[in-house]
Write an enzyme that holds these catalytic residues in place. Structure first.
Site, mmCIF file in Angstrom:
data_model
loop_
_atom_site.group_PDB
_atom_site.id
_atom_site.type_symbol
_atom_site.label_atom_id
_atom_site.label_comp_id
_atom_site.label_asym_id
_atom_site.label_seq_id
_atom_site.Cartn_x
_atom_site.Cartn_y
_atom_site.Cartn_z
ATOM 1 N N ASP A 1 39.182 37.883 36.724
ATOM 2 C CA ASP A 1 40.300 38.471 37.565
ATOM 3 C C ASP A 1 41.399 37.178 37.814
ATOM 4 O O ASP A 1 41.131 36.014 37.793
ATOM 5 C CB ASP A 1 39.720 38.779 39.000
ATOM 6 C CG ASP A 1 40.444 39.514 39.726
ATOM 7 O OD1 ASP A 1 41.749 40.137 39.388
ATOM 8 O OD2 ASP A 1 40.083 39.844 41.191
ATOM 9 N N ARG B 1 48.326 37.448 38.715
ATOM 10 C CA ARG B 1 48.854 36.661 39.913
ATOM 11 C C ARG B 1 49.040 35.307 39.137
ATOM 12 O O ARG B 1 50.015 34.568 39.471
ATOM 13 C CB ARG B 1 47.915 36.488 40.872
ATOM 14 C CG ARG B 1 47.713 37.375 41.988
ATOM 15 C CD ARG B 1 46.554 37.346 42.800
ATOM 16 N NE ARG B 1 45.489 38.250 42.160
ATOM 17 C CZ ARG B 1 44.189 37.875 42.585
ATOM 18 N NH1 ARG B 1 43.888 37.397 43.456
ATOM 19 N NH2 ARG B 1 43.170 38.441 41.945
ATOM 20 N N ARG C 1 53.127 40.348 34.049
ATOM 21 C CA ARG C 1 51.647 40.281 34.227
ATOM 22 C C ARG C 1 51.189 40.177 32.962
ATOM 23 O O ARG C 1 49.895 39.668 32.612
ATOM 24 C CB ARG C 1 51.322 41.594 35.050
ATOM 25 C CG ARG C 1 51.596 41.817 36.409
ATOM 26 C CD ARG C 1 51.082 43.362 36.520
ATOM 27 N NE ARG C 1 49.811 43.266 36.612
ATOM 28 C CZ ARG C 1 48.926 42.961 37.240
ATOM 29 N NH1 ARG C 1 49.321 42.252 38.331
ATOM 30 N NH2 ARG C 1 47.599 43.349 37.096
ATOM 31 N N HIS D 1 47.604 38.116 30.860
ATOM 32 C CA HIS D 1 46.621 38.862 30.120
ATOM 33 C C HIS D 1 46.395 38.146 28.895
ATOM 34 O O HIS D 1 45.207 38.060 28.295
ATOM 35 C CB HIS D 1 46.696 40.478 29.969
ATOM 36 C CG HIS D 1 46.877 41.196 31.321
ATOM 37 N ND1 HIS D 1 45.832 40.938 31.937
ATOM 38 C CD2 HIS D 1 47.682 42.210 31.684
ATOM 39 C CE1 HIS D 1 45.829 41.983 33.136
ATOM 40 N NE2 HIS D 1 47.008 42.401 32.993
ATOM 41 N N SER E 1 38.156 48.187 33.627
ATOM 42 C CA SER E 1 37.355 49.095 34.401
ATOM 43 C C SER E 1 37.840 50.556 34.456
ATOM 44 O O SER E 1 38.923 50.832 34.150
ATOM 45 C CB SER E 1 37.369 48.540 35.995
ATOM 46 O OG SER E 1 38.651 48.915 36.414
ATOM 47 N N ARG F 1 46.780 51.918 36.054
ATOM 48 C CA ARG F 1 47.513 50.852 36.096
ATOM 49 C C ARG F 1 48.847 51.623 35.348
ATOM 50 O O ARG F 1 48.691 52.640 34.480
ATOM 51 C CB ARG F 1 47.133 49.659 35.254
ATOM 52 C CG ARG F 1 46.090 48.829 36.160
ATOM 53 C CD ARG F 1 45.938 47.513 35.723
ATOM 54 N NE ARG F 1 45.242 46.836 36.687
ATOM 55 C CZ ARG F 1 44.984 45.535 37.021
ATOM 56 N NH1 ARG F 1 45.695 44.762 35.848
ATOM 57 N NH2 ARG F 1 44.203 45.107 37.679
ATOM 58 N N LEU G 1 23.962 34.675 20.739
ATOM 59 C CA LEU G 1 24.410 35.342 22.149
ATOM 60 C C LEU G 1 24.955 36.716 21.692
ATOM 61 O O LEU G 1 25.507 37.193 20.732
ATOM 62 C CB LEU G 1 25.790 34.630 22.398
ATOM 63 C CG LEU G 1 26.643 35.075 23.489
ATOM 64 C CD1 LEU G 1 25.984 34.759 24.913
ATOM 65 C CD2 LEU G 1 28.178 34.429 23.645
ATOM 66 N N ARG H 1 34.689 40.524 45.483
ATOM 67 C CA ARG H 1 34.131 41.881 45.885
ATOM 68 C C ARG H 1 33.424 41.862 44.164
ATOM 69 O O ARG H 1 33.452 41.408 43.440
ATOM 70 C CB ARG H 1 35.373 42.605 45.691
ATOM 71 C CG ARG H 1 36.074 43.015 46.834
ATOM 72 C CD ARG H 1 37.292 43.952 46.705
ATOM 73 N NE ARG H 1 38.196 43.457 45.701
ATOM 74 C CZ ARG H 1 39.204 42.936 45.975
ATOM 75 N NH1 ARG H 1 39.441 42.437 47.230
ATOM 76 N NH2 ARG H 1 40.055 42.650 45.213
ATOM 77 N N SER I 1 33.401 45.386 42.891
ATOM 78 C CA SER I 1 34.239 46.397 42.298
ATOM 79 C C SER I 1 33.835 47.113 41.031
ATOM 80 O O SER I 1 34.150 47.079 40.056
ATOM 81 C CB SER I 1 35.544 45.296 41.518
ATOM 82 O OG SER I 1 36.474 44.750 42.377
HETATM 83 C C1 FPP Z 1 41.942 41.214 35.746
HETATM 84 O O1 FPP Z 1 43.356 40.448 36.201
HETATM 85 C C2 FPP Z 1 42.152 41.350 34.162
HETATM 86 C C3 FPP Z 1 41.970 42.383 33.568
HETATM 87 C C4 FPP Z 1 42.098 43.941 33.969
HETATM 88 C C5 FPP Z 1 42.231 42.585 32.000
HETATM 89 C C6 FPP Z 1 41.089 41.417 31.418
HETATM 90 C C7 FPP Z 1 41.583 41.390 29.996
HETATM 91 C C8 FPP Z 1 41.496 40.463 29.313
HETATM 92 C C9 FPP Z 1 41.417 39.239 29.768
HETATM 93 C C10 FPP Z 1 42.175 40.785 27.873
HETATM 94 C C11 FPP Z 1 41.254 40.598 26.661
HETATM 95 C C12 FPP Z 1 39.651 40.787 26.950
HETATM 96 C C13 FPP Z 1 38.711 40.291 25.940
HETATM 97 C C14 FPP Z 1 37.336 40.613 26.237
HETATM 98 C C15 FPP Z 1 39.151 39.989 24.508
HETATM 99 P P1 FPP Z 1 44.268 41.301 37.101
HETATM 100 O O2 FPP Z 1 45.386 42.030 36.187
HETATM 101 O O3 FPP Z 1 43.404 42.232 37.801
HETATM 102 O O4 FPP Z 1 44.989 40.268 38.092
HETATM 103 P P2 FPP Z 1 45.398 40.481 39.335
HETATM 104 O O5 FPP Z 1 44.202 40.636 40.256
HETATM 105 O O6 FPP Z 1 45.962 39.050 39.572
HETATM 106 O O7 FPP Z 1 46.487 41.439 39.410
#
Ligand code: FPP
Length: 267
Positions: free
Chosen positions: A26, A30, A39, A43, A71, A77, A137, A200, A202
């Site tokens: 997470d 931010r 944003r 990612h 999720s 989103r 793994l 959380r 979630s």
């Molecule tokens: C949560 O941060 C992150 C996500 C919903 C996306 C996670 C995805 C990746 C890291 C991309 C690639 C994944 C793999 C397995 C290669 P958020 O966007 O909810 O952040 P915020 O809470 O600050 O808004």
């Protein structure tokens, strides 16, 4: 840019290494906002971090690493952001799967794959097959995943077996429920990590995390380096897991187990 720096070796016995670590990655959005960037920039760096943590998990002898990549709720989103995350997942798999293969990593996915584009779904299935002969793994990616939806699918599957006369009500036990979840065959997570300061669950592994240890860190996912992972593993190693027993009961069973302790090794 997140630092890739050298990390401190971790010197804890493999007995107190978690078998299964699950991570709620997470804080990407931010992290980017703090830098005045969109944003999707977060990612992108978040995906970079995945490579490093997968490598460390393998080196530490962790058996399963589950990453919450997308999720059920994330489908709500903005469409552009969903597109970027899906693209990053596709890019990660295409770019990394040979390397994962060289590192003896196995690949699994949990979640509702029917909602993915056919190209991503095919890539995921192909990657799973490609790495299925490995023995290291297990990288388990939670994709289009929600624990309530997973449990609902399991209930429906069990109901169908009952209706078909393949199962009697008295045969329904916890093992049967577990074996109808997406995580069938995997050990329950010993350690669940959530980055970004949120505390959380979630809708993540609600059944499987019944006895997991939790580690919450304010570090945003793109800054979750090997050293941060080491801190989480050290925190896990310092905890007493009682599974409903008393401390004295746990102590006496630990003494028996420590007779067979293996050498500690850095990872
Ligand atoms: C949560 O941060 C992150 C996500 C919903 C996306 C996670 C995805 C990746 C890291 C991309 C690639 C994944 C793999 C397995 C290669 P958020 O966007 O909810 O952040 P915020 O809470 O600050 O808004």
């Amino acid at each position: 840019m997140p630092s890739i720096g050298l990390s401190k070796p971790l010197n804890i016995s493999r007995e107190i290494m978690p078998r299964h670590v699950a991570i709620i990655m997470d804080g990407n959005g931010r992290w980017a906002k703090l830098r005045g960037r969109p944003r999707i920039f977060g990612h992108k760096y978040g995906a970079e971090r995945v490579r490093e943590i997968v490598e460390q998990a393998g080196q530490c002898g962790i058996e399963v690493l589950t990453l919450y990549a997308f999720s059920d709720e994330n489908w709500k989103r903005p469409i552009e952001e969903i597109g970027v995350i899906m693209h990053l997942l596709e890019h990660y798999l295409r770019k990394e799967r040979d390397e994962l293969n060289r590192k003896n990593v196995q690949f699994r996915v949990i979640g509702d794959l029917s909602k993915l584009s056919s190209s991503l779904r095919n890539l995921v299935l192909e990657t799973r097959t490609m790495l299925s002969g490995n023995s290291g793994l297990i990288l388990n990616v939670a994709l289009s995943y929600g624990a309530r939806a997973e449990m609902t699918r399991a209930v429906a599957a069990i109901a169908a077996q009952l209706a078909a006369g393949q199962l009697k009500p008295e045969q329904i036990d916890q093992e049967l429920v577990s074996s109808n979840l997406d995580t069938a065959g995997l050990p329950d997570p010993d350690l669940v990590i959530r980055t970004s300061g949120e505390q959380r669950i979630s809708n993540f592994l609600l059944w499987q995390a019944a006895y997991s240890e939790f580690y919450f860190t304010p570090i945003m996912w793109p800054d979750f380096t090997r050293d941060e992972f080491t801190k989480a593993l050290e925190s896990f190693a310092s905890r007493e897991r009682r599974f409903g027993l008393t401390s004295a009961q746990v102590e006496s069973s630990n003494q028996a187990a420590s007779m067979q302790k293996m050498e500690s090794r850095p990872c």
